[in-house]
Design a protein around this motif. Structure first.
Motif, mmCIF file in Angstrom:
data_model
loop_
_atom_site.group_PDB
_atom_site.id
_atom_site.type_symbol
_atom_site.label_atom_id
_atom_site.label_comp_id
_atom_site.label_asym_id
_atom_site.label_seq_id
_atom_site.Cartn_x
_atom_site.Cartn_y
_atom_site.Cartn_z
ATOM 1 N N SER A 171 -43.062 92.652 -40.525
ATOM 2 C CA SER A 171 -42.939 92.854 -42.745
ATOM 3 C C SER A 171 -42.485 93.436 -42.979
ATOM 4 C CB SER A 171 -44.679 92.999 -42.244
ATOM 5 O OG SER A 171 -45.911 92.544 -41.872
ATOM 6 N N GLY A 172 -41.351 93.367 -43.870
ATOM 7 C CA GLY A 172 -40.429 94.135 -44.556
ATOM 8 C C GLY A 172 -40.731 94.193 -45.948
ATOM 9 N N LEU A 173 -40.926 94.718 -46.793
ATOM 10 C CA LEU A 173 -41.202 95.085 -48.144
ATOM 11 C C LEU A 173 -41.080 94.063 -49.719
ATOM 12 C CD1 LEU A 173 -41.479 97.140 -50.017
ATOM 13 C CD2 LEU A 173 -39.685 97.333 -50.564
ATOM 14 N N PHE A 174 -40.088 92.795 -48.425
ATOM 15 C CA PHE A 174 -39.965 91.520 -49.458
ATOM 16 C C PHE A 174 -39.924 90.232 -48.373
ATOM 17 C CE2 PHE A 174 -37.881 94.530 -52.510
ATOM 18 C CZ PHE A 174 -38.925 94.315 -53.054
ATOM 19 N N GLY A 175 -40.676 90.026 -47.344
ATOM 20 C CA GLY A 175 -41.190 89.206 -47.003
ATOM 21 C C GLY A 175 -40.733 89.842 -45.118
ATOM 22 N N GLN A 176 -39.995 88.919 -44.773
ATOM 23 C CA GLN A 176 -39.892 89.631 -43.409
ATOM 24 C C GLN A 176 -39.000 90.650 -42.764
ATOM 25 O OE1 GLN A 176 -39.048 86.155 -40.773
ATOM 26 N NE2 GLN A 176 -41.662 86.084 -39.959
ATOM 27 N N ALA A 177 -38.879 91.415 -42.024
ATOM 28 C CA ALA A 177 -37.307 92.435 -41.814
ATOM 29 C C ALA A 177 -36.906 92.790 -40.184
ATOM 30 C CB ALA A 177 -37.916 94.033 -42.224
ATOM 31 N N LEU A 178 -36.002 93.030 -40.450
ATOM 32 C CA LEU A 178 -35.696 93.280 -38.830
ATOM 33 C C LEU A 178 -36.097 93.642 -38.240
ATOM 34 C CD1 LEU A 178 -31.386 92.696 -38.647
ATOM 35 C CD2 LEU A 178 -33.626 91.018 -37.799
ATOM 36 N N ASN A 179 -36.812 94.221 -36.336
ATOM 37 C CA ASN A 179 -37.381 94.603 -35.734
ATOM 38 C C ASN A 179 -36.581 95.538 -34.566
ATOM 39 O OD1 ASN A 179 -39.182 96.803 -34.476
ATOM 40 N ND2 ASN A 179 -40.141 95.154 -33.989
ATOM 41 N N LEU A 180 -35.265 96.723 -35.249
ATOM 42 C CA LEU A 180 -34.691 96.631 -33.653
ATOM 43 C C LEU A 180 -35.317 97.861 -33.555
ATOM 44 C CD1 LEU A 180 -30.825 96.885 -35.742
ATOM 45 C CD2 LEU A 180 -32.204 94.879 -35.029
ATOM 46 N N THR A 181 -35.045 97.773 -31.783
ATOM 47 C CA THR A 181 -36.186 98.588 -30.708
ATOM 48 C C THR A 181 -35.351 99.387 -30.923
ATOM 49 O OG1 THR A 181 -35.712 96.896 -29.360
ATOM 50 C CG2 THR A 181 -38.249 96.732 -30.918
ATOM 51 N N GLY A 182 -34.035 99.877 -30.463
ATOM 52 C CA GLY A 182 -33.907 101.134 -30.128
ATOM 53 C C GLY A 182 -32.132 100.037 -28.868
ATOM 54 N N ASN A 183 -32.704 99.032 -28.696
ATOM 55 C CA ASN A 183 -31.445 98.978 -27.771
ATOM 56 C C ASN A 183 -30.036 98.557 -28.635
ATOM 57 O OD1 ASN A 183 -30.586 97.134 -26.435
ATOM 58 N ND2 ASN A 183 -31.807 95.860 -25.866
ATOM 59 N N ALA A 184 -29.367 99.071 -27.655
ATOM 60 C CA ALA A 184 -28.294 98.740 -28.479
ATOM 61 C C ALA A 184 -27.200 97.130 -28.023
ATOM 62 C CB ALA A 184 -26.399 100.213 -27.498
ATOM 63 N N SER A 185 -27.690 96.451 -27.476
ATOM 64 C CA SER A 185 -27.173 95.081 -27.529
ATOM 65 C C SER A 185 -27.791 94.548 -28.234
ATOM 66 C CB SER A 185 -28.006 94.891 -26.175
ATOM 67 O OG SER A 185 -28.896 94.318 -26.205
ATOM 68 N N GLN A 186 -29.051 94.912 -29.228
ATOM 69 C CA GLN A 186 -29.633 94.389 -30.808
ATOM 70 C C GLN A 186 -29.130 94.485 -32.518
ATOM 71 O OE1 GLN A 186 -33.913 95.745 -30.471
ATOM 72 N NE2 GLN A 186 -34.305 93.621 -29.754
ATOM 73 N N PHE A 187 -28.429 93.201 -32.539
ATOM 74 C CA PHE A 187 -27.939 93.965 -33.837
ATOM 75 C C PHE A 187 -27.718 92.142 -34.762
ATOM 76 C CE2 PHE A 187 -24.679 92.657 -29.981
ATOM 77 C CZ PHE A 187 -23.799 91.658 -31.396
ATOM 78 N N ALA A 188 -26.895 92.894 -35.829
ATOM 79 C CA ALA A 188 -26.766 91.213 -36.998
ATOM 80 C C ALA A 188 -25.716 91.275 -37.167
ATOM 81 C CB ALA A 188 -28.237 91.540 -38.186
ATOM 82 N N GLN A 189 -25.048 90.456 -37.564
ATOM 83 C CA GLN A 189 -23.115 90.784 -37.554
ATOM 84 C C GLN A 189 -22.866 89.099 -38.400
ATOM 85 O OE1 GLN A 189 -20.699 90.530 -33.803
ATOM 86 N NE2 GLN A 189 -18.877 91.051 -34.710
ATOM 87 N N ARG A 190 -22.349 89.343 -39.746
ATOM 88 C CA ARG A 190 -21.591 88.414 -40.061
ATOM 89 C C ARG A 190 -20.308 88.082 -39.340
ATOM 90 N NH1 ARG A 190 -22.245 85.233 -43.663
ATOM 91 N NH2 ARG A 190 -20.555 85.175 -44.429
ATOM 92 N N PRO A 191 -20.311 86.500 -39.402
ATOM 93 C CA PRO A 191 -19.406 85.110 -38.478
ATOM 94 C C PRO A 191 -18.137 85.579 -38.990
ATOM 95 C CG PRO A 191 -21.348 83.859 -39.288
ATOM 96 C CD PRO A 191 -21.875 85.598 -39.830
ATOM 97 N N VAL A 192 -18.106 85.638 -40.258
ATOM 98 C CA VAL A 192 -16.932 85.615 -40.295
ATOM 99 C C VAL A 192 -15.986 86.841 -40.963
ATOM 100 C CG1 VAL A 192 -16.683 83.430 -40.576
ATOM 101 C CG2 VAL A 192 -17.931 84.987 -42.920
ATOM 102 N N SER A 193 -15.008 87.100 -42.113
ATOM 103 C CA SER A 193 -15.104 88.764 -42.536
ATOM 104 C C SER A 193 -15.185 88.107 -44.367
ATOM 105 C CB SER A 193 -13.784 88.685 -42.524
ATOM 106 O OG SER A 193 -13.477 90.212 -43.118
ATOM 107 N N ASP A 194 -16.155 88.620 -45.228
ATOM 108 C CA ASP A 194 -16.133 88.296 -46.963
ATOM 109 C C ASP A 194 -14.983 89.761 -47.548
ATOM 110 O OD1 ASP A 194 -18.303 86.504 -46.303
ATOM 111 O OD2 ASP A 194 -18.980 88.015 -45.753
#
Length: 70
Positions: free
Chosen positions: A23-46
């Protein structure tokens, strides 16, 4: 449940390492558990996200389960 940009700016992110969602402040939020292999990344450079050599500020809202290792 995905990395789609809800702002309407089409800046979706790829999700890696089996990230979860909570649960996030506005809908859903990422839940990263401290595992270094979990991340979110843009696939391109903006260009809009290239801050260059100038000073800038980033704001992040975080809700730690524990601050023992933070």
């Amino acid at each position: 449940g995905n990395g789609a940009d809800a702002s309407g700016n089409a800046r979706d992110v790829g999700l890696f390492g089996g990230v979860g969602f909570g649960s996030g402040l506005f809908g859903q939020a990422l839940n990263l558990t401290g595992n270094a292999s979990q991340f979110a990344q843009r696939p391109v450079s903006d260009a809009v996200l290239d801050f260059g050599p100038s000073d800038f500020t980033i704001q992040v809202w975080v809700n730690f389960n524990s601050t023992a290792n933070e």
